[in-house]
Design an enzyme around this catalytic site. Sequence first.
Site, PDB file in Angstrom:
ATOM      1  N   SER A  68       0.787  -1.231   0.000  1.00 55.11           N
ATOM      2  CA  SER A  68       0.000   0.000   0.000  1.00 55.11           C
ATOM      3  C   SER A  68       0.817   1.277   0.000  1.00 55.11           C
ATOM      4  O   SER A  68       0.345   2.309  -0.468  1.00 55.11           O
ATOM      5  CB  SER A  68      -0.958   0.002   1.187  1.00 55.11           C
ATOM      6  OG  SER A  68      -0.241  -0.151   2.390  1.00 55.11           O
ATOM      7  N   HIS A  95      -5.085  -3.410  -2.953  1.00 55.28           N
ATOM      8  CA  HIS A  95      -4.713  -2.409  -3.963  1.00 55.28           C
ATOM      9  C   HIS A  95      -4.507  -3.015  -5.353  1.00 55.28           C
ATOM     10  O   HIS A  95      -4.009  -2.337  -6.250  1.00 55.28           O
ATOM     11  CB  HIS A  95      -3.457  -1.648  -3.523  1.00 55.28           C
ATOM     12  CG  HIS A  95      -3.704  -0.827  -2.294  1.00 55.28           C
ATOM     13  ND1 HIS A  95      -4.273   0.430  -2.336  1.00 55.28           N
ATOM     14  CD2 HIS A  95      -3.517  -1.114  -0.985  1.00 55.28           C
ATOM     15  CE1 HIS A  95      -4.400   0.903  -1.110  1.00 55.28           C
ATOM     16  NE2 HIS A  95      -3.954  -0.025  -0.266  1.00 55.28           N
ATOM     17  N   LYS A 131     -11.616   0.621  -2.237  1.00 51.42           N
ATOM     18  CA  LYS A 131     -10.570   1.316  -3.005  1.00 51.42           C
ATOM     19  C   LYS A 131     -11.037   1.371  -4.469  1.00 51.42           C
ATOM     20  O   LYS A 131     -11.889   2.189  -4.776  1.00 51.42           O
ATOM     21  CB  LYS A 131      -9.245   0.625  -2.758  1.00 51.42           C
ATOM     22  CG  LYS A 131      -8.956   0.621  -1.235  1.00 51.42           C
ATOM     23  CD  LYS A 131      -7.614   0.180  -0.856  1.00 51.42           C
ATOM     24  CE  LYS A 131      -7.488  -0.102   0.630  1.00 51.42           C
ATOM     25  NZ  LYS A 131      -7.745   1.040   1.520  1.00 51.42           N
TER      26      LYS A 131
HETATM   27  C1  LIG Z   1      -3.320  -3.343   2.151  1.00 50.64           C
HETATM   28  C2  LIG Z   1      -4.548  -2.926   2.878  1.00 50.64           C
HETATM   29  N1  LIG Z   1      -5.290  -3.859   3.498  1.00 50.64           N
HETATM   30  C3  LIG Z   1      -6.408  -3.522   4.172  1.00 50.64           C
HETATM   31  C4  LIG Z   1      -6.831  -2.218   4.264  1.00 50.64           C
HETATM   32  C5  LIG Z   1      -8.055  -1.874   5.040  1.00 50.64           C
HETATM   33  O1  LIG Z   1      -9.140  -1.715   4.186  1.00 50.64           O
HETATM   34  P1  LIG Z   1     -10.347  -0.729   4.537  1.00 50.64           P
HETATM   35  O2  LIG Z   1      -9.889   0.654   4.225  1.00 50.64           O
HETATM   36  O3  LIG Z   1     -11.458  -1.213   3.678  1.00 50.64           O
HETATM   37  O4  LIG Z   1     -10.625  -0.924   5.988  1.00 50.64           O
HETATM   38  C6  LIG Z   1      -6.108  -1.226   3.613  1.00 50.64           C
HETATM   39  C7  LIG Z   1      -6.596   0.188   3.621  1.00 50.64           C
HETATM   40  O5  LIG Z   1      -6.130   1.087   4.122  1.00 50.64           O
HETATM   41  C8  LIG Z   1      -4.928  -1.579   2.919  1.00 50.64           C
HETATM   42  O6  LIG Z   1      -4.172  -0.642   2.331  1.00 50.64           O
END
Ligand SMILES: Cc1ncc(COP(=O)(O)O)c(C=O)c1O
Length: 391
Positions: A181, A209, A240
């Site tokens: 991320s 992502h 996202k």
């Molecule tokens: C790699 C990753 N996993 C999980 C999440 C969490 O997802 P959400 O924003 O839907 O809670 C994020 C988001 O920030 C992320 O970047």
Amino acid sequence: MSDLFDEQLQALSARSLRRKLREIGSAQGPEIHLTGRRLINFSSNDYLGLAADSRLREAAIAAIKEYGVGAGASRLISGTQSPHVRLEEALARWKGTEAAICFSSGYAAAIGTLPALVSKHDVVILDKLCHASLVDGAKLSGAIIRVFPHNHLGKLESHLDWARRGRPEARAVIVTESVFSMDGDRPPLREIIELKKRFGALLLLDEAHAIGIVGPNGRGLAAEIGFGGEVDVQMGTLSKALGVSGGYICGSRSLVDWLINRARSFIYSTAPPPGIVAAALAAVDFLGSSEGEERRLLLWKRISLMQEFLPGGGLNKKATNASSAIFPWIVGGEQAAIDLASALQKEGFLVPAVRYPTVAKGAARLRITVTAAHEKEQIRLLCEAIKRLSA
Ligand SMILES: Cc1ncc(COP(=O)(O)O)c(C=O)c1O
């Protein structure tokens, strides 16, 4: 009471680590209104420009008219309304798995799933750059945690070997992401799958992502390399590229049934609102359509432009082959990253400065995200400004 945390907050400010919220008075999109000012937005994960899409809005409005705004209770009590069932069916079909289960966020999916998979005699092996939700899920599980340096197959192998020798009966779960991320790069997934098979481990792959961006119809990295069937626990978010909100796990019927029985963030939390779920279903349908595929290809054209225009230099090597819509521009110092983000904001761009603990100390950066909705000129102007301000 009012000054209870003042000292700690001041300490954060002194280290350039204090965070503040910004009010945005508009929908997500390539341009947003930040406290009365229009800015070109390079901060959002709305990669396909779906967050304000009229089809998704209409799906949400229709579901609100039919089902109301609240789900009423957790899914097991009375919150499983038809939109939740339809979304899970659509996700499983799209990902080619037996079943799917939705959570109210990707974070909830991670912290519910990992403790359901492993407990204190088991081992979780995470990539060093895994997202906080995965780290928190691993910690909550009480399992033994091992971390391997980012994408380091040798170290992953030695952790697996250690786990197998010391605890042959225990479960070992490898946790990694399809697109990291804060760095935008990918893991060596084929090799990781080989290791998981050799050591009889499970693999949880967070495609947060990659979904909507990578693979046929945006089905993710595992689908792109033709290994979808080899990933035991396929995690992703609806928040996202899908433009809405929520998280999911796709996998076998027995995995999903187990999560329905054991994932605490699913069991003990009110179901996501039906309007949100219906909008997410419209987004999954869009991804599976030819128009969705065109939008995804348009995003890759924008990614190529960013790669072409973004300068190299300083701590940043010129990217030769972008693997995602995330472009980190490494600055180093925390204050320097804040200063560069503020200078860009003065020039009309919203680009977040990402600092510790989201990234390592001294590895502060701008996290630039490009979307299918950006114009070529917007990307060119941003890159020019970065070049000028970083000179
Ligand atoms: C790699 C990753 N996993 C999980 C999440 C969490 O997802 P959400 O924003 O839907 O809670 C994020 C988001 O920030 C992320 O970047």
